[in-house]
Design an enzyme around this catalytic site. Structure first.
Site, mmCIF file in Angstrom:
data_model
loop_
_atom_site.group_PDB
_atom_site.id
_atom_site.type_symbol
_atom_site.label_atom_id
_atom_site.label_comp_id
_atom_site.label_asym_id
_atom_site.label_seq_id
_atom_site.Cartn_x
_atom_site.Cartn_y
_atom_site.Cartn_z
ATOM 1 N N HIS A 14 -123.428 20.370 -27.295
ATOM 2 C CA HIS A 14 -123.802 22.443 -27.374
ATOM 3 C C HIS A 14 -125.428 21.893 -27.497
ATOM 4 O O HIS A 14 -125.833 23.242 -28.480
ATOM 5 C CB HIS A 14 -123.792 23.081 -28.299
ATOM 6 C CG HIS A 14 -122.059 23.558 -27.687
ATOM 7 N ND1 HIS A 14 -121.678 24.878 -27.318
ATOM 8 C CD2 HIS A 14 -120.717 22.861 -28.260
ATOM 9 C CE1 HIS A 14 -120.202 25.228 -27.379
ATOM 10 N NE2 HIS A 14 -119.682 24.222 -28.098
ATOM 11 N N ASP A 48 -119.010 20.817 -32.793
ATOM 12 C CA ASP A 48 -117.313 21.371 -31.752
ATOM 13 C C ASP A 48 -117.308 21.050 -30.749
ATOM 14 O O ASP A 48 -118.944 20.865 -29.862
ATOM 15 C CB ASP A 48 -116.982 22.760 -32.053
ATOM 16 C CG ASP A 48 -118.404 23.263 -31.604
ATOM 17 O OD1 ASP A 48 -119.401 22.720 -31.839
ATOM 18 O OD2 ASP A 48 -118.091 24.811 -30.948
ATOM 19 N N GLU A 49 -116.364 20.817 -30.032
ATOM 20 C CA GLU A 49 -116.092 21.297 -28.717
ATOM 21 C C GLU A 49 -117.319 19.822 -27.956
ATOM 22 O O GLU A 49 -117.754 19.603 -27.067
ATOM 23 C CB GLU A 49 -117.248 22.164 -27.821
ATOM 24 C CG GLU A 49 -116.122 23.708 -28.084
ATOM 25 C CD GLU A 49 -116.308 25.232 -27.906
ATOM 26 O OE1 GLU A 49 -115.342 25.256 -27.168
ATOM 27 O OE2 GLU A 49 -117.504 25.178 -27.977
ATOM 28 N N VAL A 50 -116.729 18.776 -28.523
ATOM 29 C CA VAL A 50 -118.016 17.651 -28.071
ATOM 30 C C VAL A 50 -117.140 17.041 -27.061
ATOM 31 O O VAL A 50 -115.940 16.008 -27.068
ATOM 32 C CB VAL A 50 -117.728 16.342 -29.052
ATOM 33 C CG1 VAL A 50 -118.214 15.092 -28.611
ATOM 34 C CG2 VAL A 50 -119.021 17.226 -30.211
ATOM 35 N N GLU A 63 -112.987 20.302 -35.356
ATOM 36 C CA GLU A 63 -112.815 19.491 -34.950
ATOM 37 C C GLU A 63 -113.235 18.067 -35.574
ATOM 38 O O GLU A 63 -112.259 17.432 -35.532
ATOM 39 C CB GLU A 63 -113.306 19.892 -33.032
ATOM 40 C CG GLU A 63 -112.826 20.459 -32.415
ATOM 41 C CD GLU A 63 -113.172 21.999 -32.557
ATOM 42 O OE1 GLU A 63 -113.763 22.620 -31.079
ATOM 43 O OE2 GLU A 63 -113.860 22.075 -33.232
#
Length: 550
Positions: free
Chosen positions: A289, A342-344, A393
């Site tokens: 992000h 998160d969301e890597v 995560e």
């Protein structure tokens, strides 16, 4: 708590005994005093009194008292000279006496309540996680033989006083017939404290820029519901609106030059929040992000065609993170700092030649590099005396790499709670995305209210590791024009779940719905454009009618 200067021993003992009896009658008392017939008129001494969130313990009576618009503040104790308290008193006077004109009062009015006595035990105004917000509020006669009425507040800290002032403001109601402020159902004796130490609201200012005044309005409205942490998600892949003196090109990633926050702006928000008993937890989400970072410093990207996650192979990446956190530490005193995580997706690392070569040289997979990145970011934060917070995560993919002080924010899995996190000894913040993400516009207030942060956690020591919870206002589809309507009143439903006793009610209880409907109208009266309770978020009223019946 002792109240030596404000209540005589006989009165205090009597009230304490009443409270002990009231515990067994809690549900009955709540229903009797805080229930609304949907067609009831709001005039006269029979008007119901509502408090949101519901206090832990209280008793009330049947008296109606008038409140002097020139109400005098008398403070005592070690914290008597607090500007936090004096400024809050003036704010709440403006709220309570909105319809009275202090300079044109009719003469000869004999008000029942003319003084507010506040006793503050501590002069320590440091605002950190777990600060004591407990308080006692008493409205009644000064002793059993007196005909003089008093308002007494006692708290260990100024922040307990702030919560008591909010409750007091909700007890007061303007009577349009006599044009006086009345306080119904006296005498009141309330002992209150929060169930959880962390009661948060995330505000995303990256996907849509929120002007300073809008952020302040959100903070002000949070104080009405006794929320106490603004999680400021300042930066994301869409924009980097924050000034960073150590790396001044970073905010080239803002949408425009007019949609930015200076360091002075950030400091102003932090101070504004502190005066309302609200901590501000900043978030700098790494390593994912982060595309907007490279607008000012392209070397932070693995490549222009593959801009995130941040380049793990470049020491400059960690120099920039260190510079950002060092600059922000001068602004954000709260002990928690959110590092995202998160969301890597690590595809860019393996597909970019120089990063992939670095991975091979260090015998790392993409997941190993993610672990390495999380560890280095945490070390930087902790070197600045911050406790790191990460999205869940990091716990699931690199649990062995997390510092034991890490706070994990649960959000991702629908039917999973903080149970797995606390079982490993980590502290947890509860944010179930399926219910407590406010950008999910199909979620109604009752689902928000009935969600339980301690579900499936039976062990008392593990329950203590759940710091609390947070509703999240992501702003991809929300901007300054409708953010408050999206937040409220659903955030208030979560606020009561986080403040009040677990057994205080369920959404099927008509008394809960009545109190929330009343609180929503209280918000609108205070200038907060809260949406109708029974509608889906952002839906307008279904037709003409009273605010209390929408």
């Amino acid at each position: 708590m002792n109240f030596p200067s404000l209540l005589n021993p006989h009165s205090y003992s009597l009230l304490a005994v009443l409270l002990l009896f009231s515990q067994s009658l809690f549900t009955v008392t709540a229903s009797r005093n805080l229930h609304l017939n949907r067609h009831q008129q709001f005039d006269g001494d029979d008007s119901p009194t509502y408090i949101w969130p519901l206090p832990w313990q209280y008793t009330s009576g049947e008296l109606t008292l008038t409140v002097d618009p020139n109400l005098t503040l008398i403070t005592s104790g070690n914290g008597a000279n607090s500007s936090v308290v004096s400024e809050a008193f003036e704010r709440y006077k403006r709220i309570i006496f909105e319809h009275t004109h202090l300079n044109s009062l009719s003469s000869g009015v004999d008000y029942d309540l003319t003084k507010l006595n506040i006793f503050i035990h501590s002069d320590n105004e440091e605002l950190q996680l777990g600060v004591d917000e407990s308080h006692t509020l008493y409205v009644g006669t000064s002793d059993e033989h007196s005909v003089i009425y008093v308002i007494n507040i006692e708290a260990n800290t100024v922040y307990g006083v702030l919560r008591a002032l909010e409750t007091l403001s909700q007890l007061c109601d303007f009577h349009y017939g006599t044009k006086t402020v009345r306080l119904y159902k006296a005498p009141w004796f309330i002992q209150d404290k929060p169930r959880f130490t962390y009661r948060g609201l995330l505000l995303d200012t990256s996907r849509h820029f929120m002007p300073i005044e809008i952020i302040k309005q959100v903070i002000e409205s949070m104080s009405y519901a006794k929320l106490n942490v603004l999680h400021w998600h300042i930066i994301d892949e869409e924009s980097f609106p924050l000034e960073v003196p150590s790396y001044p090109k970073l905010w080239k990633g803002a949408y425009t030059k007019r949609e930015r926050y200076t360091t002075d702006d950030a400091a102003e928000i932090v101070n504004f929040a502190k005066m309302r008993g609200i901590n501000v937890m900043a978030e700098i989400d790494v390593p994912g992000h982060a595309e907007a970072w490279g607008v000012g410093y392209p070397d932070l990207w693995p490549s222009p065609s593959c801009p995130e996650p941040l380049d793990v192979s470049n020491n400059f990446t960690f120099d920039v993170i260190s510079g950002i956190l060092s600059d922000l530490r001068k602004i954000f005193p709260f002990e928690l700092f959110h590092l995202g995580g998160d969301e890597v997706k690590t595809d860019c690392w393996s597909s970019t030649p120089h990063v992939n070569q670095w991975l091979q040289d260090h015998n790392m997979t993409g997941n190993d590099a993610y672990k390495y990145f999380v560890q280095r970011a945490q070390e930087i934060a902790m070197s600045l005396n911050w406790t790191p917070v990460s999205w869940e995560e990091t716990f699931y993919f690199v649990p062995e790499s997390l510092n034991s002080m890490t706070v994990v924010q649960y959000w991702l899995r629908e039917w999973v709670t903080c149970q797995a996190v606390v079982a490993k000894g980590f502290r947890c913040i509860y944010s179930n995305q399926y219910v407590w993400y406010l950008d999910h516009l199909d979620v109604t207030w009752n689902k928000v209210y009935d969600l339980e942060p301690l579900a499936d956690i039976a062990d008392a020591s593990e329950q203590q590791l759940v710091l609390g919870g947070e509703v999240c206002m992501w702003t991809a589809t929300t901007d300054a024009s409708n953010v408050q309507q999206t937040i409220w009143p659903r955030a208030a439903a979560a606020a009561e779940r986080l403040w009040s006793p677990r057994e205080s009610g369920s959404s099927s209880d008509t008394a809960v719905l009545s109190r929330l409907e009343y609180f929503r109208c209280l918000l609108t009266r205070r200038g907060v454009p809260a949406a109708p309770v029974q509608n889906l978020p952002l839906q307008p009223p279904n037709g003409a009618g009273s605010c209390y019946m929408q």
